[in-house]
Motif scaffolding. Structure first.
Motif, PDB file in Angstrom:
ATOM      1  N   GLU A 293       0.833  -1.206   0.000  1.00 10.51           N
ATOM      2  CA  GLU A 293       0.000   0.000   0.000  1.00 10.51           C
ATOM      3  C   GLU A 293       0.871   1.261   0.000  1.00 10.51           C
ATOM      4  OE1 GLU A 293      -3.011   2.682  -0.054  1.00 10.51           O
ATOM      5  OE2 GLU A 293      -3.181   0.514  -0.374  1.00 10.51           O
ATOM      6  N   ALA A 294       1.929   1.265   0.808  1.00 13.19           N
ATOM      7  CA  ALA A 294       2.776   2.451   0.931  1.00 13.19           C
ATOM      8  C   ALA A 294       3.642   2.669  -0.305  1.00 13.19           C
ATOM      9  CB  ALA A 294       3.656   2.332   2.176  1.00 13.19           C
ATOM     10  N   ILE A 295       4.120   1.583  -0.917  1.00 10.09           N
ATOM     11  CA  ILE A 295       5.076   1.719  -2.017  1.00 10.09           C
ATOM     12  C   ILE A 295       4.393   2.239  -3.283  1.00 10.09           C
ATOM     13  CG2 ILE A 295       4.944  -0.543  -3.146  1.00 10.09           C
ATOM     14  CD1 ILE A 295       8.167   1.321  -2.026  1.00 10.09           C
ATOM     15  N   LYS A 296       3.066   2.196  -3.345  1.00 10.33           N
ATOM     16  CA  LYS A 296       2.347   2.709  -4.509  1.00 10.33           C
ATOM     17  C   LYS A 296       2.699   4.165  -4.801  1.00 10.33           C
ATOM     18  CE  LYS A 296      -1.908   1.939  -3.325  1.00 10.33           C
ATOM     19  NZ  LYS A 296      -3.398   1.812  -3.365  1.00 10.33           N
ATOM     20  N   SER A 297       2.954   4.933  -3.761  1.00 10.40           N
ATOM     21  CA  SER A 297       3.191   6.372  -3.938  1.00 10.40           C
ATOM     22  C   SER A 297       4.673   6.713  -4.075  1.00 10.40           C
ATOM     23  CB  SER A 297       2.595   7.150  -2.756  1.00 10.40           C
ATOM     24  OG  SER A 297       3.092   6.653  -1.519  1.00 10.40           O
ATOM     25  N   PHE A 298       5.541   5.692  -4.090  1.00 11.40           N
ATOM     26  CA  PHE A 298       6.983   5.948  -4.223  1.00 11.40           C
ATOM     27  C   PHE A 298       7.307   6.306  -5.669  1.00 11.40           C
ATOM     28  CE2 PHE A 298      11.365   4.413  -4.997  1.00 11.40           C
ATOM     29  CZ  PHE A 298      12.035   5.235  -4.091  1.00 11.40           C
ATOM     30  N   LYS A 299       7.903   7.484  -5.876  1.00  8.59           N
ATOM     31  CA  LYS A 299       8.180   7.976  -7.226  1.00  8.59           C
ATOM     32  C   LYS A 299       9.597   7.684  -7.695  1.00  8.59           C
ATOM     33  CE  LYS A 299       4.958  11.834  -6.619  1.00  8.59           C
ATOM     34  NZ  LYS A 299       4.840  13.324  -6.562  1.00  8.59           N
ATOM     35  N   GLY A 300      10.420   7.160  -6.806  1.00  9.16           N
ATOM     36  CA  GLY A 300      11.812   6.903  -7.172  1.00  9.16           C
ATOM     37  C   GLY A 300      12.742   7.851  -6.455  1.00  9.16           C
ATOM     38  N   ALA A 301      14.001   7.433  -6.320  1.00 13.81           N
ATOM     39  CA  ALA A 301      15.012   8.285  -5.702  1.00 13.81           C
ATOM     40  C   ALA A 301      15.426   9.372  -6.684  1.00 13.81           C
ATOM     41  CB  ALA A 301      16.223   7.448  -5.294  1.00 13.81           C
ATOM     42  N   SER A 302      15.963  10.462  -6.160  1.00 15.70           N
ATOM     43  CA  SER A 302      16.399  11.570  -6.994  1.00 15.70           C
ATOM     44  C   SER A 302      17.408  11.104  -8.033  1.00 15.70           C
ATOM     45  CB  SER A 302      17.025  12.655  -6.108  1.00 15.70           C
ATOM     46  OG  SER A 302      17.559  13.697  -6.882  1.00 15.70           O
ATOM     47  N   LYS A 303      17.218  11.541  -9.272  1.00 18.74           N
ATOM     48  CA  LYS A 303      18.108  11.260 -10.402  1.00 18.74           C
ATOM     49  C   LYS A 303      18.075   9.793 -10.831  1.00 18.74           C
ATOM     50  CE  LYS A 303      21.330  14.978  -9.170  1.00 18.74           C
ATOM     51  NZ  LYS A 303      22.731  15.313  -8.844  1.00 18.74           N
ATOM     52  N   ARG A 304      17.124   9.016 -10.327  1.00 15.79           N
ATOM     53  CA  ARG A 304      16.974   7.629 -10.754  1.00 15.79           C
ATOM     54  C   ARG A 304      15.720   7.534 -11.625  1.00 15.79           C
ATOM     55  NH1 ARG A 304      20.855   8.836  -6.968  1.00 15.79           N
ATOM     56  NH2 ARG A 304      22.132   7.005  -6.498  1.00 15.79           N
ATOM     57  N   LEU A 305      15.926   7.395 -12.946  1.00 12.72           N
ATOM     58  CA  LEU A 305      14.827   7.401 -13.917  1.00 12.72           C
ATOM     59  C   LEU A 305      13.858   8.541 -13.629  1.00 12.72           C
ATOM     60  CD1 LEU A 305      14.122   3.616 -14.597  1.00 12.72           C
ATOM     61  CD2 LEU A 305      14.977   5.324 -16.196  1.00 12.72           C
ATOM     62  N   GLU A 306      14.422   9.726 -13.462  1.00 14.92           N
ATOM     63  CA  GLU A 306      13.637  10.932 -13.186  1.00 14.92           C
ATOM     64  C   GLU A 306      13.039  11.445 -14.490  1.00 14.92           C
ATOM     65  OE1 GLU A 306      14.514  15.448 -11.551  1.00 14.92           O
ATOM     66  OE2 GLU A 306      15.765  13.784 -10.842  1.00 14.92           O
ATOM     67  N   LEU A 307      11.722  11.583 -14.528  1.00 13.10           N
ATOM     68  CA  LEU A 307      11.018  11.983 -15.737  1.00 13.10           C
ATOM     69  C   LEU A 307      11.115  13.500 -15.926  1.00 13.10           C
ATOM     70  CD1 LEU A 307       9.235  10.950 -18.079  1.00 13.10           C
ATOM     71  CD2 LEU A 307       7.246  11.379 -16.609  1.00 13.10           C
ATOM     72  N   LEU A 308      11.789  13.924 -17.010  1.00  7.44           N
ATOM     73  CA  LEU A 308      11.947  15.349 -17.299  1.00  7.44           C
ATOM     74  C   LEU A 308      10.819  15.884 -18.177  1.00  7.44           C
ATOM     75  CD1 LEU A 308      15.779  15.544 -18.099  1.00  7.44           C
ATOM     76  CD2 LEU A 308      14.641  16.030 -15.933  1.00  7.44           C
ATOM     77  N   PHE A 309      10.280  15.010 -19.027  1.00  9.02           N
ATOM     78  CA  PHE A 309       9.227  15.434 -19.948  1.00  9.02           C
ATOM     79  C   PHE A 309       8.438  14.209 -20.407  1.00  9.02           C
ATOM     80  CE2 PHE A 309       7.738  15.812 -24.321  1.00  9.02           C
ATOM     81  CZ  PHE A 309       6.907  16.908 -24.218  1.00  9.02           C
ATOM     82  N   SER A 310       7.151  14.405 -20.661  1.00 10.62           N
ATOM     83  CA  SER A 310       6.334  13.291 -21.157  1.00 10.62           C
ATOM     84  C   SER A 310       5.174  13.826 -21.981  1.00 10.62           C
ATOM     85  CB  SER A 310       5.793  12.475 -19.987  1.00 10.62           C
ATOM     86  OG  SER A 310       5.004  11.397 -20.451  1.00 10.62           O
ATOM     87  N   ASP A 311       4.917  13.189 -23.128  1.00  7.56           N
ATOM     88  CA  ASP A 311       3.679  13.399 -23.857  1.00  7.56           C
ATOM     89  C   ASP A 311       3.257  12.049 -24.443  1.00  7.56           C
ATOM     90  OD1 ASP A 311       5.160  12.964 -26.181  1.00  7.56           O
ATOM     91  OD2 ASP A 311       5.162  15.066 -26.798  1.00  7.56           O
ATOM     92  N   GLU A 312       2.319  12.041 -25.358  1.00  6.17           N
ATOM     93  CA  GLU A 312       1.798  10.771 -25.846  1.00  6.17           C
ATOM     94  C   GLU A 312       2.786  10.007 -26.714  1.00  6.17           C
ATOM     95  OE1 GLU A 312       0.539  14.018 -28.707  1.00  6.17           O
ATOM     96  OE2 GLU A 312       0.607  13.725 -26.525  1.00  6.17           O
ATOM     97  N   ASN A 313       3.868  10.668 -27.158  1.00  3.11           N
ATOM     98  CA  ASN A 313       4.839  10.035 -28.047  1.00  3.11           C
ATOM     99  C   ASN A 313       6.218   9.817 -27.431  1.00  3.11           C
ATOM    100  OD1 ASN A 313       3.319   9.815 -30.547  1.00  3.11           O
ATOM    101  ND2 ASN A 313       3.365  12.055 -30.597  1.00  3.11           N
ATOM    102  N   THR A 314       6.549  10.628 -26.418  1.00  3.94           N
ATOM    103  CA  THR A 314       7.940  10.684 -25.959  1.00  3.94           C
ATOM    104  C   THR A 314       8.037  10.872 -24.454  1.00  3.94           C
ATOM    105  OG1 THR A 314       8.562  11.754 -28.048  1.00  3.94           O
ATOM    106  CG2 THR A 314      10.148  11.902 -26.241  1.00  3.94           C
ATOM    107  N   ASN A 315       8.937  10.130 -23.826  1.00  5.77           N
ATOM    108  CA  ASN A 315       9.351  10.390 -22.450  1.00  5.77           C
ATOM    109  C   ASN A 315      10.840  10.706 -22.456  1.00  5.77           C
ATOM    110  OD1 ASN A 315       6.784   9.719 -21.670  1.00  5.77           O
ATOM    111  ND2 ASN A 315       7.369   8.009 -20.370  1.00  5.77           N
TER     112      ASN A 315
END
Length: 450
Positions: A293-315
């Motif tokens: 239940e708790a890990i659902k909200s984990f977004k990742g550690a800093s700089k680990r697969l950190e999402l800079l941009f996203s749209d329907e075609n590109t991450n």
């Protein structure tokens, strides 16, 4: 208590200084240069040195302890003065142990994944308001500092780095914590300037296992053959393995099974880290359903697969990956998560190990799963480290990949990326450096505008 830090500006050092200040100690420190974000954070707590450089006159018998950072050399004038006065000198891992020797110590070691595992554990414990102390190698959402030390917390979670403790203490940091519960996420050769052979590097993890308290336990990755062999050779060791948990991927989103629970993280490497964190949390009284239940909200550690941009075609992702094992695992994670998209993967070689021509061969086939593999080395890095520059042929041969495009100039790299077509294509930017000062967030936005 009066504590003085020699080389207070380091990532771990300045966080420890803030933690001790919050604990009520009188903290001072020195350094020859302090970068951001250390400078601003020290200033916020009134701990930024009044003068730059080393001042042996501030070292006196009124100090209860001196903490020596890895950045300080053995001939540092403040260190020499402290030795002359016979003051108690600690490396920061020594002092962490000194402050936590009466606590239950959980130490997370491994060549890769230790920051993420530590972050996951802290996220779950914080979710349930557990009182904990900690030392972690990244700034985490919901945590003010990377180090917390109190008198009241019964447990401390420590990210156990295998690099050396200080200029006068050549022991790996994680040898000093004496874990009650230890984790090893895997062993892949690193830090060749200190551990010149894989066998020598492997030995440090064997010693780490030997430092576990007599009634302690090791949790280890069963996918690492060398680690499994090491564990099996240990007598009277309580050890439990872990593997990738059951999961499914749908529309670029990973779900834990059973239960089809959606996660914000992805990739086998992260899922393996999740398994390790879940076992640790179980030992600390968190049930599996509570953990899930708790890990659902984990977004990742800093700089680990950190999402800079996203749209329907590109991450566009930024990641700290720099060693061969991390590079390969990170590329595989993004490629597996988005099988229908192409992947442009760029690695900046920046560390002493990655710029060692012998070690460079360890990158053999690591970018095989990228559709467009790119290697960048800032030519100034060669100059700063006094290393003969690699040629494009050197890079292609070491990686065993003739498709690689090689850059040594950040402007040329940025221009190349801006001219690519990113429809149905992801971009993965990996480095422990900073791409010659390139603004990666701005680059990600400009790619979208194109």
């Amino acid at each position: 208590m009066r504590i003085h830090f020699i080389a207070i500006g380091g990532s771990a050092m300045h966080n420890l200084a803030i933690a001790l200040h919050k604990k009520g100690m009188l903290v001072t420190g020195s350094d020859d240069f302090i970068f951001e974000p250390s400078a601003s954070r020290l200033a916020r707590y009134g701990l930024f040195p009044s003068e730059s450089g080393w001042r042996p006159e501030v070292i006196n018998r009124q100090l209860d302890a001196v903490i020596l950072g890895m950045h300080a050399r053995a001939d540092n004038p403040e260190l020499l003065r402290a030795q002359e006065l016979g003051l108690r000198i600690y490396s920061y891992p020594e002092y962490i142990y000194e402050q936590s020797k009466d606590k239950f110590r959980v130490v997370i070691g491994g060549s890769h994944g230790k920051t993420t595992i530590t972050s996951m554990i802290l996220h779950v414990l914080n979710y349930y308001n557990h009182e904990i102390d900690y030392l972690v190698g990244a700034q985490l959402e919901g945590f003010d500092t990377m180090v917390k030390l109190t008198d009241s917390a019964p447990v401390i979670i420590i990210e156990g780095d295998e690099y050396l403790s200080s200029a006068i203490d050549r022991r790996p940091k994680f040898h000093l914590y004496n874990a009650n519960l230890a984790v090893i996420s895997g062993v892949a050769w690193d830090h060749v300037n200190v551990f010149p052979t894989f066998e020598n590097y492997l030995t440090q993890f064997s010693i780490f296992i030997d430092t576990i308290m007599p009634d302690g336990e090791l949790i280890f990755c069963e996918d690492d053959a060398e680690l499994v062999k090491m564990v099996n050779e240990k007598k009277n060791l309580k050890a439990t393995g872990y593997q990738i948990p059951l999961h499914a991927i749908e529309n670029g989103i990973t779900h834990l099974e059973p239960g089809h629970q959606e996660l914000k993280i992805f990739g086998n490497h992260n899922l393996m880290n999740l398994s390790a964190a879940r076992q640790v949390c179980e030992r600390l009284g968190i049930s599996i359903p509570e953990f899930n239940e708790a890990i659902k909200s984990f977004k990742g550690a800093s700089k680990r697969l950190e999402l800079l941009f996203s749209d329907e075609n590109t991450n566009v992702y930024k990641d700290f990956a720099h060693s061969p094992s991390k590079l390969k695992a990170t590329i595989e994670a993004v490629k597996t998560q988005f099988e229908e998209r192409k992947l442009v993967a760029c690695i900046e070689l920046h560390t002493f190990s990655s710029l060692n021509k012998k070690f460079l061969l360890q990158y053999h086939d690591t970018m095989f799963n990228a559709d467009n593999p790119i290697v960048y080395i800032d030519k100034k890095t060669f100059e700063q480290k006094n290393i003969i520059p690699f040629s494009e042929t050197d890079i292609k041969n070491a990686f065993n990949d003739k498709r690689i495009t090689y850059f040594d100039n950040a402007d040329n790299l940025a221009q190349y990326l801006l001219e690519l077509d990113f429809s149905h294509t992801n971009l993965l930017l990996m480095s422990s450096g900073n791409y010659g000062g390139m603004d990666l967030g701005k680059l990600a936005r400009e790619l979208n505008n194109n």
